[in-house]
Design a protein around this motif. Structure first.
Motif, mmCIF file in Angstrom:
data_model
loop_
_atom_site.group_PDB
_atom_site.id
_atom_site.type_symbol
_atom_site.label_atom_id
_atom_site.label_comp_id
_atom_site.label_asym_id
_atom_site.label_seq_id
_atom_site.Cartn_x
_atom_site.Cartn_y
_atom_site.Cartn_z
ATOM 1 N N SER A 1 -0.762 1.051 3.710
ATOM 2 C CA SER A 1 -0.603 0.120 4.808
ATOM 3 C C SER A 1 -1.041 0.665 5.948
ATOM 4 O O SER A 1 -1.420 1.932 5.915
ATOM 5 C CB SER A 1 0.705 -0.475 4.922
ATOM 6 O OG SER A 1 1.643 0.686 5.279
ATOM 7 N N PHE A 2 -1.543 0.060 7.108
ATOM 8 C CA PHE A 2 -2.023 0.480 8.249
ATOM 9 C C PHE A 2 -1.247 0.023 9.617
ATOM 10 O O PHE A 2 -0.543 -1.055 9.420
ATOM 11 C CB PHE A 2 -3.484 -0.085 8.243
ATOM 12 C CG PHE A 2 -4.352 0.684 7.274
ATOM 13 C CD1 PHE A 2 -4.722 1.880 7.282
ATOM 14 C CD2 PHE A 2 -4.510 -0.332 6.235
ATOM 15 C CE1 PHE A 2 -5.447 2.312 6.092
ATOM 16 C CE2 PHE A 2 -5.511 0.052 5.276
ATOM 17 C CZ PHE A 2 -5.834 1.304 5.076
ATOM 18 N N GLY A 3 -1.425 0.806 10.594
ATOM 19 C CA GLY A 3 -0.717 0.269 11.786
ATOM 20 C C GLY A 3 -1.049 -0.707 12.715
ATOM 21 O O GLY A 3 -2.250 -1.394 12.505
ATOM 22 N N SER A 4 -0.824 -0.967 14.033
ATOM 23 C CA SER A 4 -1.118 -2.092 14.571
ATOM 24 C C SER A 4 -2.512 -1.542 15.270
ATOM 25 O O SER A 4 -3.411 -2.680 15.466
ATOM 26 C CB SER A 4 -0.066 -2.159 15.723
ATOM 27 O OG SER A 4 0.013 -0.941 16.662
ATOM 28 N N GLU A 5 -2.979 -0.342 15.350
ATOM 29 C CA GLU A 5 -4.360 -0.236 15.900
ATOM 30 C C GLU A 5 -5.474 -0.623 14.988
ATOM 31 O O GLU A 5 -6.362 -1.033 15.229
ATOM 32 C CB GLU A 5 -4.311 1.300 16.186
ATOM 33 C CG GLU A 5 -3.890 1.910 17.324
ATOM 34 C CD GLU A 5 -4.344 1.193 18.585
ATOM 35 O OE1 GLU A 5 -5.448 1.502 18.898
ATOM 36 O OE2 GLU A 5 -3.527 0.569 19.356
ATOM 37 N N VAL A 6 -5.377 -0.635 13.436
ATOM 38 C CA VAL A 6 -6.164 -1.200 12.815
ATOM 39 C C VAL A 6 -6.009 -2.575 12.423
ATOM 40 O O VAL A 6 -7.118 -3.439 12.819
ATOM 41 C CB VAL A 6 -5.980 -0.494 11.296
ATOM 42 C CG1 VAL A 6 -6.869 -1.357 10.295
ATOM 43 C CG2 VAL A 6 -6.188 0.993 11.342
ATOM 44 N N MET A 7 -4.669 -3.184 12.533
ATOM 45 C CA MET A 7 -4.657 -4.495 12.045
ATOM 46 C C MET A 7 -4.977 -5.603 13.390
ATOM 47 O O MET A 7 -5.461 -6.691 13.121
ATOM 48 C CB MET A 7 -3.238 -4.911 11.564
ATOM 49 C CG MET A 7 -2.750 -4.157 10.286
ATOM 50 S SD MET A 7 -4.075 -4.200 8.918
ATOM 51 C CE MET A 7 -4.374 -5.871 8.592
ATOM 52 N N ASN A 8 -4.839 -4.976 14.661
ATOM 53 C CA ASN A 8 -5.138 -5.740 15.879
ATOM 54 C C ASN A 8 -6.774 -6.234 15.705
ATOM 55 O O ASN A 8 -7.004 -6.908 16.674
ATOM 56 C CB ASN A 8 -4.647 -5.094 17.031
ATOM 57 C CG ASN A 8 -2.938 -4.994 17.234
ATOM 58 O OD1 ASN A 8 -2.390 -5.878 16.551
ATOM 59 N ND2 ASN A 8 -2.491 -4.288 18.007
#
Length: 360
Positions: free
Chosen positions: A108-115
């Motif tokens: 899974s990925f953090g907010s920097e990717v998903m944003n």
């Protein structure tokens, strides 16, 4: 011996500068590789500061500005040269990001990717303004210091790094969202730069809508309004729902304090805080209370308060649970002061509201 007019000489120097920036050079490759690796590692580490550093290093805005300039000049070959340079940088970026993504293989990925997977109309607005300001800084050298800030405001490399990372993990839909963000930034910067160039330089005024490439760029940018508008509408609805939930939560807490004996009139029970879990159905109200009697509140009292809330908020239903913390009051008995020494008179008890008997 005749000399060229100052404006002609300045524009000729600008043309040579843009032609140089449109070329695929070793400097462009090195900066692209460096920006890609910095951005990819920063995205995976969920570090905004590292990603910002990659934005400053990235050289992609240079061929993009050259593309805008050549559209206004009507030079297709030079436009294609700048476009080829930018696309080669994109290919390098995506392949490197995919390679790093395969090596790391995060589940899974953090907010920097998903944003960066849900662009909206606000992103297009930022890109248009930034493109215009970037061209202004190019034409007015005393504003060149703004370019670093513009590179941070409208990033081109991080969205493509996100595309590579997500493709490596087979997140197809999210990768499309990041690609849409890159396309939004690219077209927004280019159209904004063309508008600024046509506004600031008299010789280029009116050329934007006389150029097929210019009209195509504007049309493609306008088409982005459809997917970006849909995303913006969802974002606006989400903010409205959050605001309504906060207002309803505050109203319920205020009503419990002012209109119930259990949480507003019993000195043995102090309502410390309240929050609502809207993900459950019915929504779960969690009330934190501090009590001096560990037996309070009783299940019957909690059920009565829940019934009171549901009556007030009908037809919406809630479930109420109270998290109580027992507090021991420790202190010696002390004789009361005589009336003539009282500093403040005792407060008058407020009248009980109508329907209070239902909550006892």
């Amino acid at each position: 011996m005749s000399t060229a007019p100052p404006d002609d000489a300045r524009l000729d120097a600008l043309r040579q500068e843009f032609e140089h920036e449109a070329s695929f050079s070793q400097v462009f490759v090195v900066l692209t590789v460096g920006a890609t690796l910095i951005a990819t590692l920063g995205l995976l580490a969920n570090s905004p500061g590292v990603v910002i550093g990659a934005m400053v290093v990235a050289p992609w805005i240079l061929p993009l500005q050259a593309m805008a300039f050549e559209i206004m000049r009507g030079r297709l070959l030079l436009f294609l040269r700048a476009f080829r340079t930018l696309m080669l940088g994109v290919v390098i970026c995506v392949l490197l990001a995919m390679g790093v993504g395969h090596l790391v293989a995060f589940p899974s990925f953090g907010s920097e990717v998903m944003n960066r997977t849900s662009p909206n109309l606000l992103d297009l607005g930022v890109a248009l303004v930034a493109g215009a300001v970037a061209m202004f800084a190019k034409l007015r050298k005393d504003a060149i210091s703004a370019l670093a800030g513009l590179a941070i405001a409208v990033a081109l490399v991080p969205p493509m790094c996100v595309v590579g990372i997500l493709l490596a993990s087979s997140y197809w839909a999210q990768a499309y969202g990041a690609l849409l963000l890159f396309t939004t930034n690219l077209l927004g910067i280019m159209v904004g730069a063309m508008v600024a160039l046509g506004t600031l330089e008299r010789v280029y005024r009116g050329r934007l809508f006389r150029s097929r490439l210019g009209l195509t760029s504007v049309a493609l940018t306008a088409l982005l309004v459809i997917p970006l508008g849909s995303s913006f509408s969802r974002l606006a609805n989400q903010y409205r729902q959050q605001q309504q939930a906060q207002q309803l939560e505050a109203a319920i807490e205020q009503r419990l304090r002012s209109s119930t004996i259990t949480l507003g009139g019993d000195p043995a029970i102090d309502l410390v805080g309240l929050n609502i879990d809207w993900q459950q159905n019915p929504p779960l109200i969690q009330a934190q209370v501090r009590v001096t009697d560990p037996e309070l509140p009783t299940p019957k009292q909690v059920a009565a308060v829940q019934a009171f809330i549901n009556q007030q908020q009908a037809p919406l239903r809630f479930r109420l649970v109270m998290q109580r913390t027992a507090v021991d009051l420790i202190g010696p008995e002390t004789a009361p002061n005589p009336p003539e020494l009282e500093v403040l008179p005792p407060p008058a008890l407020p009248p009980l509201p109508l329907g209070e008997h239902k909550e006892k």
